[in-house]
Design a protein around this motif. Structure first.
Motif, PDB file in Angstrom:
ATOM      1  N   SER A 451       0.827  -1.209   0.000  1.00  0.00           N
ATOM      2  CA  SER A 451       0.000   0.000   0.000  1.00  0.00           C
ATOM      3  C   SER A 451       0.861   1.258   0.000  1.00  0.00           C
ATOM      4  N   ARG A 455       0.989   4.006  -2.998  1.00  0.00           N
ATOM      5  CA  ARG A 455       0.604   5.386  -2.704  1.00  0.00           C
ATOM      6  C   ARG A 455       1.713   6.368  -3.064  1.00  0.00           C
ATOM      7  N   PHE A 477      -8.272   3.724  -0.420  1.00  0.00           N
ATOM      8  CA  PHE A 477      -7.836   2.354  -0.708  1.00  0.00           C
ATOM      9  C   PHE A 477      -8.541   1.386   0.248  1.00  0.00           C
ATOM     10  N   CYS A 485      -8.554  -5.743  -4.167  1.00  0.00           N
ATOM     11  CA  CYS A 485      -8.263  -4.361  -3.774  1.00  0.00           C
ATOM     12  C   CYS A 485      -9.242  -3.432  -4.484  1.00  0.00           C
ATOM     13  N   VAL A 487      -9.851   0.847  -5.185  1.00  0.00           N
ATOM     14  CA  VAL A 487      -9.407   2.237  -5.079  1.00  0.00           C
ATOM     15  C   VAL A 487     -10.507   3.108  -5.674  1.00  0.00           C
TER      16      VAL A 487
END
Length: 504
Positions: A451, A455, A477, A485, A487
């Motif tokens: 992560s 980012r 997120f 995942c 976003v």
């Protein structure tokens, strides 16, 4: 003062300056106005001291104006503000208009200062916003002090000596923050020693005034004036360079600052106080300078956004172009029709990156066109092992360009990197005045290390900066324990009109 040959059919107005002395004003033996007490010292409250405009009339063609004064401010016994006698055919309302202008000036400067300081809190690292906000606030205080706007109402028990110290302090801060704000806007045009020298000058002057309040009426005051003239000269030279380099707003600042210099030169040569009255009295020149600097900062901020978007569009990696063209060439040998379609997709992908350079928002359809072109090129290269679904509930709104495509790229690159197949979903959902746009995959998910890495990526960081500048928001997120995942971003729903839909 004896007035002779005066018209008997007119009234008179006597203007008396603010907070400079205790006095009693008589016309012949009639008391017209009083300010404070003649026995007051500097501990007297400022509420008893106000500037006045006294209206009176007389049927005599000659009369005496008698002023008894005890001036606590100037040890030389001189009045700091002139007495002005005027006559009129009918009483006017000049006082009311002057008060309205003063209140508008104070309100405008306060509003601008608060907005600048709020923007500084929202955009860390912008020293120019901080300095200009403080400059505006100090200028507002200066106007309140000199023009007596709200000061006596807000702080009625403040003593004359404290008021005098506030007067000096605000003047010193203006001398510091004015040039400093210009230096922050054009940092590379001023020498490195300028800011430290400006700070040392201000601290030295402050200490001298604190130790000996009358220093500005002495020869030491002349030395400080000469040093300030040198500082202003350095700033003017920097502004001339800025004008020659076509820096935005530099010409207006140069004209304003040069006007200040001309006023002070006039004061020196003509033994006048015009510059002091214009600059300290109304604050108008400083107010205009602050507005010009606000425009410059806004324009620089806009240009920075455009450069950032341009830099993002320039980040199309050469190896991606090479790989896409290689895949198209390879497919052209066995499937010419598909290769032609891939060339169309490749053209759409490039057009999406280069055509929206000066556009802040595009339609969601245009953004999805870039996404679909990118997905088609990736499928041509890696095969049909992954699938992209488009769950578009609403498709009639505007979105910052190059927002979805980097998210889809991350999903394919990171989310499905350990799988031979997988699904990516691109969706939009409207809720009231907001719309959510997101990308989710059923891949391996991500831990905290993944992560942080994602980012910090250039594409995600660019999206976050643009979202923060436009809406004050960031990408969100989600990584559930079962894998995958998601976003997404939430922005205000801005509907597309016909012109925007056609032209972007």
């Amino acid at each position: 003062i004896r007035v002779i040959n005066a018209p008997t059919d007119s009234g008179y107005t006597m203007r008396l300056g603010p907070l400079c002395a205790a006095y009693r004003l008589y016309v012949d033996d009639r008391l017209l106005a009083a300010n404070g007490k003649l026995s007051d010292d500097l501990t007297a409250p400022i509420s008893a001291y106000r500037s006045q405009r006294v209206h009176f009339s007389t049927d005599k063609d000659s009369f005496d104006i008698i002023l008894q004064t005890a001036n606590q401010y100037d040890t030389r016994g001189l009045l700091q503000w002139p007495l002005v006698l005027e006559y009129y055919d009918a009483p006017g309302h000049t006082d009311d208009w002057e008060s309205v202008i003063d209140y508008l000036m104070v309100g405008g400067l306060l509003t601008i200062s608060i907005l600048l300081l709020v923007f500084w809190l929202l955009v860390p690292g912008r020293t120019d916003l901080l300095l200009l906000g403080l400059f505006g606030f100090t200028t507002m205080m200066r106007v309140m002090i000199i023009q007596e706007v709200l000061i006596a109402d807000l702080l009625p028990q403040m003593s004359l000596i404290r008021f005098s110290q506030m007067d000096y302090a605000s003047g010193l801060l203006i001398q510091l923050l004015g040039p400093a704000s210009i230096a922050a806007i054009y940092p590379r045009l001023l020498p490195r020693w300028f800011s430290p020298a400006l700070l040392i000058y201000t601290l030295g002057l402050f200490l001298c005034v604190a130790a000996a309040p009358g220093v500005m009426q002495s020869d030491a005051g002349i030395v400080f004036d000469m040093l300030m003239a040198l500082i202003v000269l350095v700033v003017i030279i920097a502004l001339i360079r800025a004008v020659l380099e076509n820096r935005p707003g530099s010409a207006a600042l140069l004209i304003l600052l040069s006007s200040v210099v001309v006023l002070f030169l006039f004061d020196v040569m003509a033994d006048s106080s015009l510059a002091y009255q214009v600059l300290s009295g109304s604050g108008l020149v400083f107010g205009v300078i602050i507005l010009v600097e606000c425009v410059i900062i806004a324009r620089n901020f806009k240009e920075a956004q455009q450069l950032e978007l341009y830099a993002l569009k320039e980040q199309i990696r050469p190896h991606f172009i090479h790989n896409a063209l290689s895949a198209i060439i390879s497919i052209s040998r066995t499937d010419p029709d598909r290769s032609r379609q891939l060339l169309v997709n490749f053209s759409s992908y490039l057009r999406g990156h280069f055509d929206y350079t000066n556009i802040e928002l595009i339609t969601i359809e245009q953004e999805l066109e870039m996404v679909k072109a990118y997905v088609a090129l990736q499928q041509a290269r890696f095969g049909d092992g992954f699938r992209v679904n488009y769950l578009i509930e609403t498709d009639n709104f505007l979105i910052p360009p190059l927002t979805l495509q980097p998210l889809v790229e991350n999903a394919l690159t990171h989310g499905l990197r350990l799988q031979d197949s997988g699904t990516v979903a691109v969706y939009t959902q409207r809720s009231g005045d907001m719309v959510r746009i997101g990308v989710r995959d059923d891949g391996c998910g991500m831990d905290s290390q993944d992560s942080n890495l994602i980012r910090r990526g250039i594409g995600i960081a660019n999206i976050n900066r643009r979202l923060n500048n436009l809406y004050g928001s960031q990408l969100q997120f989600l990584s559930p324990p079962e894998g995958g995942c998601e976003v997404y971003l939430e922005i205000p729903y801005k509907e597309v009109d016909g012109h925007q839909s056609a032209t972007g």
